[in-house]
Design an enzyme around this catalytic site. Structure first.
Site, mmCIF file in Angstrom:
data_model
loop_
_atom_site.group_PDB
_atom_site.id
_atom_site.type_symbol
_atom_site.label_atom_id
_atom_site.label_comp_id
_atom_site.label_asym_id
_atom_site.label_seq_id
_atom_site.Cartn_x
_atom_site.Cartn_y
_atom_site.Cartn_z
ATOM 1 N N TYR A 12 -4.147 -1.627 -4.028
ATOM 2 C CA TYR A 12 -5.317 -2.348 -3.530
ATOM 3 C C TYR A 12 -5.687 -3.598 -4.302
ATOM 4 O O TYR A 12 -6.237 -4.538 -3.738
ATOM 5 C CB TYR A 12 -6.532 -1.420 -3.508
ATOM 6 N N ILE A 13 -5.475 -3.588 -5.583
ATOM 7 C CA ILE A 13 -5.885 -4.745 -6.376
ATOM 8 C C ILE A 13 -4.764 -5.769 -6.372
ATOM 9 O O ILE A 13 -3.647 -5.476 -6.794
ATOM 10 C CB ILE A 13 -6.211 -4.313 -7.817
#
Length: 879
Positions: A837-838
């Site tokens: 996600y990051i």
DNA sequence: CAGCGGACTTAGGAGTACATGC
DNA sequence: GCATGTACTCCTAAGTCCGCTG
């Protein structure tokens, strides 16, 4: 501007994960951001006015809408088309349904109210009659909610399922019998499952695709070749930098050439030695190898949670008996009937023994084994894709085993059968040599489909879906996908304001569907919920946004919502949060009677409707993009708050804290290790011990120089904090520990001496050591009794003591930070958000700007996977 | 044109390697 | 140097979403 930043600066305590940490604000748990965000994003200054207005119209809102509804033909037509929900399908407002559904009405009486058309829950009054009149029979939903047995669960589910199938519904119009319905669905389902996938078709398609794309493909491949030439001059093939190459915007063609060596199959089953047997009713059982293997699968799990799970046991046992039957029963004519009479312990013990033996091998032997294994696997680890060597991810076919479903999976424990080459479809280009199948076998099929990324595939027997062999995370294909994913999320930046504005407005829409869409997007945006697709009754009962049910949220006026449901992987999502006032009202409406537990909250919504709606804002926008966007956005905001100062270790800690905020936002959890509690307690005790030492030194100062007390009262305040009984406990712990250590050391040293043929230590030697400890103990006792501290001779001035105390203070400080970190992280898994996600470029930029080596934040695997980010980004890059 | 198959990403736990403290 | 605890990798289950098809 963004709302994120302001949020972070004023954290609100989380009521969610850590109820008792309200005053810890440094890691800004989820709901903080969430709440804050919800406020700043949605609640405007006109909030109050709106609210008043709302409150008034809210009650009769429905009526208004209802009117609206009856007169609105267009909207009716549009919603009627979509009777899709399974679990809580309200009946159509069509006449035919009404006529035939007396019985169903009872639980779907709701329908006439909620479902009819675009109108948001039209007049509840009118529907109330339906409800009361039909409420005599218990709704299956009720059963569903409380029932924990699979039997009752599947019953209700299959029933509701039939409702989703309009065809089926029509077939049974004359009856409301649940049985009939159930049968109809199950048969139709069976038929579906039995229909073979259209392999030929796929091949044809890909053929066509190849043909039509030929021109393009050729061009592309030329470009690529040129690039290889350039890049391979200084690097090897493996280091092809796709992110520096020309963009290939046709993503239907995944490759031009592809060759590989096939897959590794698990070794054949080796029967156990003859003395290791399953016992039935006290007697050894002679099992044919095929069923012995299955029994072994279970035996290995005997002491695990799976092994103790009754569903697991039942499913295993059924399949075990089936395999046994196929093999012609036991060889010594024992009839196995009852699971309870099976004794797997001999097998279990044998496996344990094998484990020990393996562990006990010398490091040389272990090394050799590892080497051999690597050599054997080497050819399968890589493939050639468009002329470049790329790593393959899972080149091993999954071995047979008992299926370990997560949560309350109805199929957990079933036998996952062995995969043979005949089951496997290989995918490679036409001109490449087909890898040799294992001796005596044939491949199931050879395909040449360059519109997909998999190298091999087979069908799995638990849920009849596919498993794929694909490229590794560090491959160009995966990397490109990853980059695209994050670029899409970044693209959302320029649409998000618009989207938020819209859903805020639509929270009050007169059209039910629109209002549901608005609330759903709100939840997905603010609380990072997943889309939540429909699930069948042979999977665990988990939900996401669209599949939330009545019982999953509790409303606490004025505007607090408690979420409590099982999400992906049966991970519990529990949050008590404040939401926008209008959202609260909407949720109240969505829960309004006759809806009841078991009913869908968003009865008109499913992910495809939602995603279709989202595409209007931005091509390719789907629910999951919000998770990526908000995760990366949050990370960027959090990182921006970190001052560029302090040691690298401190910076890493802060980075991890930021990472943790994201993980909490996404609800990434992990189970606490079994010895977590013990280790936390130990750390706590150690800290108290250090504190005691510190206090002791302070007392020492006063002994040396009583005047010091007056000079700095505060400094000495804490000396009375520790009571005698605690001191005694600490002392005892120290002594006990030392004695234990003493014995261990004695045993160890003698073992060694024995091995080396040296003279052994005697009991006297041991006693000598122990006596020293005794002395220490005596000193402790004396100190406790008299209150007089006997300090080391070297600590003979106030300055030296103070210096020593400072050392202790530092140690206490670090230990406390570590402990807190440990506790904070115990339930939170940082890895998932970092991996998925990051945006990795955030981390790379952070490292560059703050002078932190990337190795500290990305493991080797991560560095490989994110090489594109590491090499392409400059330090001014922003998400 | 809904429903489902297919292909892809995301997920936590098991297993193993490695670091750290004594 | 060893035991213990932690970090990282491997494994595969469980999601999402697209596009095809009856």
């Amino acid at each position: 501007m963004t709302t994120g930043l302001e949020l972070k600066s004023k954290p609100i305590p989380s009521k969610g994960l850590s109820a008792d940490e309200d005053d810890e604000d440094d890691d800004i748990p989820l709901s903080i951001n969430l709440k804050k965000r919800s406020h700043s994003r949605i609640a405007s200054k006109e909030d109050d006015d709106q609210d008043n207005e709302e409150e008034e119209d809210d009650d009769d809102e429905d009526v208004v809408l209802a009117k609206n509804n009856t007169s609105s033909k267009t909207s009716r037509a549009s919603t009627r088309k979509k009777p899709r929900k399974t679990r809580i399908q309200y009946n159509e407002d069509e006449d035919e349904d009404k006529n035939t559904n007396d019985n169903d009405d009872e639980d779907y009486g709701v329908k006439s109210e909620i479902d009819s058309d675009s109108a948001l829950s039209q007049g509840s009054q009118s529907s109330a009659t339906t409800v009361t009149s039909s409420s005599s029979k218990p709704s299956p939903k009720k059963v569903r909610k409380t029932a924990s047995t699979t039997a009752s669960k599947s019953k209700t589910k299959s029933q509701t399922k039939s409702k989703s199938n309009t065809k089926v519904k029509k077939e049974v119009t004359t009856t409301t019998s649940k049985k009939v319905k159930k049968e109809t669905t199950s048969t139709s389902k069976k038929i579906k499952k039995e229909t073979k996938p259209k392999k030929i078709k796929v091949e044809n398609d890909s053929q066509i695709a190849q043909d039509t794309e030929e021109y393009k493909t050729l061009k592309v491949s030329k470009v690529k070749e040129e690039n290889i030439d350039e890049t391979t001059t200084d690097e090897n093939d493996n280091k092809y930098k796709w992110w520096e190459a020309n963009k290939d915007d046709d993503d239907t063609i995944k490759w031009t050439t592809l060759s590989h060596n096939g897959v590794i199959f698990p070794p054949d089953y080796e029967p156990l030695p003859s003395h290791v047997k399953l016992y039935y009713d006290g007697k050894p059982v002679d099992l044919p190898p095929s069923s012995e293997e299955v029994a072994g699968f279970y035996a290995a799990l005997l002491e695990t949670d799976h092994g103790k799970n009754p569903v697991f046991q039942k499913n295993f046992f059924n399949d075990f008996l089936q395999v046994l039957k196929e093999a012609g029963g036991t060889r010594n004519n024992i009839k196995i009937k009852k699971f309870e009479l099976c004794d797997f312990t001999k097998m279990y013990d044998y496996f344990e023994l094998k484990k020990q033996e393996k562990k006990a091998l010398s490091s040389q032997e272990k090394k050799q084994i590892k080497l051999d294994k690597e050599k054997f696997e080497e050819p399968y680890k890589f493939c050639m894709l468009d002329g470049r060597k790329e790593q393959v991810g899972n080149f091993k076919i999954e071995p047979p085993d008992l299926f370990r479903g997560r949560g309350a999976h109805p199929k957990t424990g079933k036998l996952k059968r062995r995969v043979f080459p005949e089951d496997v479809v290989l995918n490679l280009d036409k001109d490449s040599k087909t890898p040799e199948p294992p001796e005596g076998h044939q491949w199931g099929e050879i395909r040449h489909d360059n519109t997909v990324q998999w190298l091999a595939m087979w069908r799995e027997n638990i849920s009849n879906s596919f498993k794929y062999v694909r490229l590794a995370a560090n491959s160009s294909l995966k990397g490109q996908n990853d980059l695209k994913k994050f670029e899409k999320a970044r693209q959302l930046k320029s649409h998000i304001d618009n989207i938020r504005k819209d859903y805020r407005k639509n929270l009050k829409s007169k059209v039910m569907l629109d209002r549901q869409k608005a609330v759903a997007i709100y939840l997905i945006d603010v609380f990072a919920l997943r889309a939540g697709g429909e699930k069948s009754d042979d999977e665990a009962d988990t939900v996401g946004c669209c599949s939330l049910r009545y019982e999953h949220i509790t409303l606490k006026p004025p505007q607090t919502v408690v979420f409590d449901f099982l999400g992906k992987d049966s991970i519990r999502y529990y949050q008590e949060v404040e939401v926008d006032k209008q959202v609260f009202k909407d949720l109240t409406i969505f829960k309004r009677p006759p809806k009841q537990p078991g009913d869908q909250l968003f009865d008109r919504l499913d992910p495809s409707i939602l995603n279709k709606h989202l595409q209007n804002y931005m091509p390719g926008l789907t629910a999951k993009v919000f998770r990526t966007y908000n995760a990366s956005k949050t990370m960027q905001d959090q990182l921006d708050l970190i001052p560029n100062e302090g040691t690298i270790a401190e910076k890493i800690l802060k980075y991890n804290a930021a990472n943790r905020t994201v993980a909490i936002l996404c609800n990434h959890q992990r189970s606490v290790g079994k010895n977590h509690a013990v280790s936390v307690q130990k750390s706590g005790e150690k800290i108290r011990e250090l504190e005691w030492e510190k206090i002791r030194l302070k007392k020492g100062i006063l002994q040396l120089e009583p005047k010091e007390l007056k000079k700095d009262k505060k400094y000495f305040e804490e000396i009375n904090d520790m009571k005698d009984d605690e001191i005694q406990t600490i002392m005892k712990a120290i002594i006990d520990r030392e004695i234990e250590r003493c014995h261990k050391r004695f045993a160890r040293e003698n073992d060694k001496k024995k091995f080396e043929g040296e003279e052994l230590l005697t009991e006297d030697d041991l006693k000598e050591w122990l006596d020293k400890i005794e002395e220490k103990k005596a000193a402790f006792d004396k100190e406790l009794e008299t209150g007089i501290i006997e300090l080391k001779p070297s600590l003979n001035t106030v300055e030296k003591l103070r210096a020593q105390i400072e050392k202790f203070e530092n140690r206490i400080q670090t230990r406390s930070v570590q402990l807190k970190d440990k506790e904070d992280n115990s339930q939170v898994s940082l890895g998932t958000s970092k991996l998925n996600y990051i945006d990795p470029r955030l981390t790379v930029v952070f490292c560059k700007k703050y002078g932190v080596p990337i190795e500290k934040l990305f493991t080797k695997t991560l560095r490989d996977k994110f090489q594109w980010a590491i090499e392409s980004v400059d330090e001014n890059w922003k998400f």
